[in-house]
Design a protein around this motif. Sequence first.
Motif, mmCIF file in Angstrom:
data_model
loop_
_atom_site.group_PDB
_atom_site.id
_atom_site.type_symbol
_atom_site.label_atom_id
_atom_site.label_comp_id
_atom_site.label_asym_id
_atom_site.label_seq_id
_atom_site.Cartn_x
_atom_site.Cartn_y
_atom_site.Cartn_z
ATOM 1 N N VAL A 6 -14.833 20.421 -11.968
ATOM 2 C CA VAL A 6 -15.402 21.558 -12.695
ATOM 3 C C VAL A 6 -15.278 22.810 -11.838
ATOM 4 C CG1 VAL A 6 -17.083 20.098 -13.899
ATOM 5 C CG2 VAL A 6 -17.780 21.341 -11.850
ATOM 6 N N HIS A 7 -15.370 23.956 -12.491
ATOM 7 C CA HIS A 7 -15.372 25.218 -11.763
ATOM 8 C C HIS A 7 -16.627 26.005 -12.108
ATOM 9 C CE1 HIS A 7 -13.357 26.173 -15.589
ATOM 10 N NE2 HIS A 7 -13.939 27.352 -15.477
ATOM 11 N N THR A 8 -16.989 26.931 -11.243
ATOM 12 C CA THR A 8 -18.195 27.727 -11.474
ATOM 13 C C THR A 8 -17.829 29.025 -12.174
ATOM 14 O OG1 THR A 8 -17.981 28.749 -9.309
ATOM 15 C CG2 THR A 8 -19.391 26.816 -9.466
ATOM 16 N N ILE A 9 -18.797 29.553 -12.887
ATOM 17 C CA ILE A 9 -18.634 30.828 -13.579
ATOM 18 C C ILE A 9 -19.796 31.724 -13.176
ATOM 19 C CG2 ILE A 9 -18.451 31.962 -15.824
ATOM 20 C CD1 ILE A 9 -17.743 29.078 -16.907
ATOM 21 N N PRO A 10 -19.502 32.787 -12.428
ATOM 22 C CA PRO A 10 -20.586 33.681 -12.022
ATOM 23 C C PRO A 10 -21.024 34.519 -13.208
ATOM 24 C CG PRO A 10 -18.489 34.584 -11.331
ATOM 25 C CD PRO A 10 -18.188 33.269 -11.981
ATOM 26 N N ASN A 12 -7.452 30.517 -13.530
ATOM 27 C CA ASN A 12 -7.418 31.973 -13.554
ATOM 28 C C ASN A 12 -7.510 32.503 -14.980
ATOM 29 O OD1 ASN A 12 -4.889 31.090 -14.233
ATOM 30 N ND2 ASN A 12 -3.938 32.986 -13.507
ATOM 31 N N HIS A 13 -8.484 31.976 -15.704
ATOM 32 C CA HIS A 13 -8.679 32.455 -17.075
ATOM 33 C C HIS A 13 -9.957 33.285 -17.164
ATOM 34 C CE1 HIS A 13 -10.509 28.411 -16.749
ATOM 35 N NE2 HIS A 13 -11.515 29.014 -17.353
ATOM 36 N N VAL A 14 -10.039 34.029 -18.238
ATOM 37 C CA VAL A 14 -11.188 34.905 -18.459
ATOM 38 C C VAL A 14 -12.364 34.099 -19.003
ATOM 39 C CG1 VAL A 14 -11.995 36.854 -19.853
ATOM 40 C CG2 VAL A 14 -9.693 36.901 -18.857
ATOM 41 N N HIS A 15 -13.563 34.485 -18.610
ATOM 42 C CA HIS A 15 -14.769 33.851 -19.146
ATOM 43 C C HIS A 15 -15.543 34.828 -20.009
ATOM 44 C CE1 HIS A 15 -14.187 30.971 -15.695
ATOM 45 N NE2 HIS A 15 -14.226 30.203 -16.752
ATOM 46 N N PHE A 16 -16.130 34.281 -21.047
ATOM 47 C CA PHE A 16 -16.870 35.120 -21.985
ATOM 48 C C PHE A 16 -18.305 34.628 -22.127
ATOM 49 C CE2 PHE A 16 -18.377 36.707 -25.999
ATOM 50 C CZ PHE A 16 -17.849 37.991 -26.070
ATOM 51 N N TYR A 24 -21.249 25.911 -15.092
ATOM 52 C CA TYR A 24 -20.154 25.030 -14.697
ATOM 53 C C TYR A 24 -19.363 24.622 -15.930
ATOM 54 C CZ TYR A 24 -23.094 24.665 -10.550
ATOM 55 O OH TYR A 24 -23.845 24.955 -9.444
ATOM 56 N N ALA A 25 -18.053 24.536 -15.778
ATOM 57 C CA ALA A 25 -17.207 24.097 -16.888
ATOM 58 C C ALA A 25 -16.059 23.258 -16.355
ATOM 59 C CB ALA A 25 -16.662 25.301 -17.657
ATOM 60 N N LEU A 26 -15.562 22.356 -17.203
ATOM 61 C CA LEU A 26 -14.454 21.489 -16.831
ATOM 62 C C LEU A 26 -13.236 22.307 -16.455
ATOM 63 C CD1 LEU A 26 -14.419 18.660 -19.504
ATOM 64 C CD2 LEU A 26 -14.928 18.429 -17.071
ATOM 65 N N TYR A 71 -18.053 30.772 -22.661
ATOM 66 C CA TYR A 71 -16.766 30.222 -23.073
ATOM 67 C C TYR A 71 -15.724 30.354 -21.973
ATOM 68 C CZ TYR A 71 -18.558 30.736 -27.864
ATOM 69 O OH TYR A 71 -19.304 30.657 -29.013
ATOM 70 N N CYS A 72 -14.896 29.333 -21.833
ATOM 71 C CA CYS A 72 -13.684 29.457 -21.042
ATOM 72 C C CYS A 72 -12.582 29.893 -21.994
ATOM 73 C CB CYS A 72 -13.293 28.117 -20.419
ATOM 74 S SG CYS A 72 -14.352 27.557 -19.100
ATOM 75 N N LEU A 73 -12.075 31.097 -21.836
ATOM 76 C CA LEU A 73 -10.957 31.541 -22.680
ATOM 77 C C LEU A 73 -9.665 31.129 -21.978
ATOM 78 C CD1 LEU A 73 -12.254 35.082 -23.694
ATOM 79 C CD2 LEU A 73 -12.553 32.908 -24.881
HETATM 80 MN MN LIG Z 1 -13.445 28.367 -17.166
#
Ligand SMILES: [Mn+2]
Lengths: 154, 154
Positions: free
Chosen positions: B81-85, B108-112, B93-95, B121-123
């Motif tokens: 998983v990766h973290t989203i600040p 390296n995707h944008v988060h919403f 946290y998201a897969l 959301y992981c975009l």
């Molecule tokens: Mn993500």
Amino acid sequence: MRALPMVYLITIPELLMVTNVKEILKKNQLSITESRRKILQLFYNANDALSHADIEKLTGDDFDRVTIYRTLQTFVEKGIVHTIPTADNSVRYALCKDNCTEGHHHDNHVHFLCDECGKTYCLDHVTIPDIQLPKGFHQKQTDLVISGVCKNCD
Amino acid sequence: MRALPMVYLITIPELLMVTNVKEILKKNQLSITESRRKILQLFYNANDALSHADIEKLTGDDFDRVTIYRTLQTFVEKGIVHTIPTADNSVRYALCKDNCTEGHHHDNHVHFLCDECGKTYCLDHVTIPDIQLPKGFHQKQTDLVISGVCKNCD
DNA sequence: AAAAATTTTGCAACAAAGTTGCATTTTGGT
DNA sequence: ACCAAAATGCAACTTTGTTGCAAAATTTTT
Ligand SMILES: [Mn+2]
Ligand SMILES: [Mn+2]
Ligand SMILES: [Zn+2]
Ligand SMILES: [Zn+2]
């Protein structure tokens, strides 16, 4: 024996600086209090962003923790400083250089966090590019934070 | 009297799903424990990011808070998983969907973040554009988080 | 300049979030 | 089934942030 290197000690008249800070508080219709003056001055002296913990250390026990929280909150609301979210979950604050107003920030610049020295930079001249979102998503605020090694630790 | 609407109840065989999760743990050289299985399964069931608090609620009192912290930490280290600040200072946290490996993330995707429903959301298909940094700054990680209103709350 | 009204501060108490050490339990390998 | 290694639960603690309220400071009015 060699001559000692010449040292120029430049003292900036405090009155001038304080007045400067006072003016900013007045312009934002905030009453002039010691905590607001000192904390705002800290931001003008610092060339990087400050966290709540930084300010607590820098002001010693001049002010209560709660006062610092409330002062920062007020500054953010008034558009005097903006927040910088970080991956390690510790908000930093930095002066708004764009003309932000009450409840409306325009700081759409990139932020940089140095992994070495821990400094947080506002890259005022690096603007965040436009991002095309999928249908149905409406963008309000965008934060772009880059971490790595800064120019001082290079 | 009108007929009741037909309801199709689809049960997904748990064994299949658990096996799937087990495989991922094995692939990452992690011992198969109840907490890791259940928490990883939560991520596969959820279509948005989860916070520590979310997981605590979803697992009831099956596990200690500390175990959840340590499990998430392990998953991040292993590249599961990766973290989203976030601006409100609460890590989600998201897969990882890209092929992230131990100690090396490639998300390296944008988060919403939706201001209405609070979903993250992981975009995955919106990639972060290259940013030109000033001389001396070296980029390691980039986080781009956009907040606003999501497609469900539109 | 003094008094009144308003705002801000400090304190206390609390809640939430996260960390660490250590004994006990669980897991993987033989 | 047994053993060594790893993971968990518990307790205690730290850090971070919030809220209510009385006291103090600031601004406004007289
Ligand atoms: Mn993500
Ligand atoms: Mn900035
Ligand atoms: Zn640096
Ligand atoms: Zn939403």
